[in-house]
Design a protein around this motif. Structure first.
Motif, mmCIF file in Angstrom:
data_model
loop_
_atom_site.group_PDB
_atom_site.id
_atom_site.type_symbol
_atom_site.label_atom_id
_atom_site.label_comp_id
_atom_site.label_asym_id
_atom_site.label_seq_id
_atom_site.Cartn_x
_atom_site.Cartn_y
_atom_site.Cartn_z
ATOM 1 N N ASN A 190 9.097 12.034 3.128
ATOM 2 C CA ASN A 190 8.673 13.210 2.367
ATOM 3 C C ASN A 190 8.292 14.383 3.267
ATOM 4 N N ASP A 191 8.028 14.083 4.544
ATOM 5 C CA ASP A 191 7.739 15.150 5.507
ATOM 6 C C ASP A 191 8.999 15.961 5.806
ATOM 7 N N PHE A 250 0.833 -1.206 0.000
ATOM 8 C CA PHE A 250 0.000 0.000 0.000
ATOM 9 C C PHE A 250 0.871 1.260 0.000
ATOM 10 N N GLY A 251 2.061 1.163 -0.539
ATOM 11 C CA GLY A 251 2.931 2.335 -0.634
ATOM 12 C C GLY A 251 2.493 3.262 -1.752
ATOM 13 N N VAL A 252 2.588 4.559 -1.520
ATOM 14 C CA VAL A 252 2.262 5.563 -2.543
ATOM 15 C C VAL A 252 3.402 6.570 -2.609
ATOM 16 N N SER A 253 4.068 6.608 -3.729
ATOM 17 C CA SER A 253 5.231 7.486 -3.895
ATOM 18 C C SER A 253 4.877 8.956 -3.680
ATOM 19 N N GLY A 254 5.750 9.659 -2.979
ATOM 20 C CA GLY A 254 5.602 11.099 -2.800
ATOM 21 C C GLY A 254 4.691 11.539 -1.681
ATOM 22 N N THR A 255 4.081 10.598 -0.964
ATOM 23 C CA THR A 255 3.101 10.981 0.061
ATOM 24 C C THR A 255 3.752 11.285 1.405
#
Length: 236
Positions: A127-128, A88-93
């Motif tokens: 990304n944070d 369930f990984g989403v790039s850039g999140t």
């Protein structure tokens, strides 16, 4: 008439070439973890369902032969037939809702909740660390806890494993390793306060720049395999 047939044949040839070119391009993206495609499935009855939640590191951005070598896929192989692991990984999140691309706003987040996993492995926060997203430790901790609690809600919550973040060996994509280290410290703190198991990905990857793609941020196939091994040994 002959000229018309020649033009038609030429257009047909060009059309086929374009289709093949597009297919090859999409195939390249898919095989290298750049397509954003998610493979579904619910597993078989009796299998322990594992949800790997995270950003591009979880998704497998840049991992060659992505369908077989992204870390959740390797994790599933290591855990064996008694488990069913989904990516369930989403790039850039971002973990924070105030980030430029909050994970909770993506449809995959809802899918990860609806999956009703027995185990959730959460690896988020890189990304944070971008200058446009980072606020301060207190704000990150509050929003990170909110994300964690969303998985712990319900009558039968899953076992949630919190992961520190992979070492950023370069500042590609504006990832700031100084803040990645701070975020990892906060995640460790949250795990202790909530009595949740911690998987220390940062320590694992700190001395291994060779486990990363050229950007220094995304683990390659070797890095993904090493992460999967640590996660598998912790779950077992």
């Amino acid at each position: 008439m002959k000229k018309h047939r020649k033009v038609k044949k030429l257009l047909c040839t060009v059309g086929i070439a374009l289709v093949l070119l597009l297919a090859a391009g999409w195939g390249f993206l898919f095989l290298n973890g750049l397509s954003g495609v998610h493979l579904g499935g619910e597993g078989k009855e009796g299998q322990i369902k594992v949800a790997c939640v995270g950003d591009s590191v979880t998704y497998g951005h840049g991992v060659s032969f992505w369908p077989l070598r992204n870390y959740p896929q390797v994790l599933g192989n290591l855990l064996g037939d008694g488990y069913y692991v989904r990516n369930f990984g989403v790039s850039g999140t971002t973990a924070m809702e105030t980030g430029d691309r909050p994970y909770v706003n993506h449809k995959v987040y809802k899918e990860s909740l609806d999956y009703e996993a027995d185990i959730v492995v959460l690896m988020m926060g890189s990304n944070d660390s971008k200058p446009e997203n980072w606020q301060d430790a207190e704000e990150f901790k509050a929003q990170y806890i909110k994300l964690v609690d969303s998985y712990l809600a319900g009558a039968e919550p899953p076992q949630v494993y919190l992961c520190t973040l992979a070492k950023a060996h370069d500042n590609s994509f504006d990832i700031q390793d100084e803040w990645v280290a701070e975020i990892s410290r906060i995640i460790t703190e949250v795990a202790r306060e909530k009595d949740l198991p911690l998987i220390d990905i940062r320590t694992l990857t700190k001395a291994h720049p060779e486990w990363f793609t050229k950007d220094g941020v995304h683990p390659n196939a070797d890095g993904a395999a090493s992460m999967a091994e640590l996660v598998a040994s912790t779950i077992r």
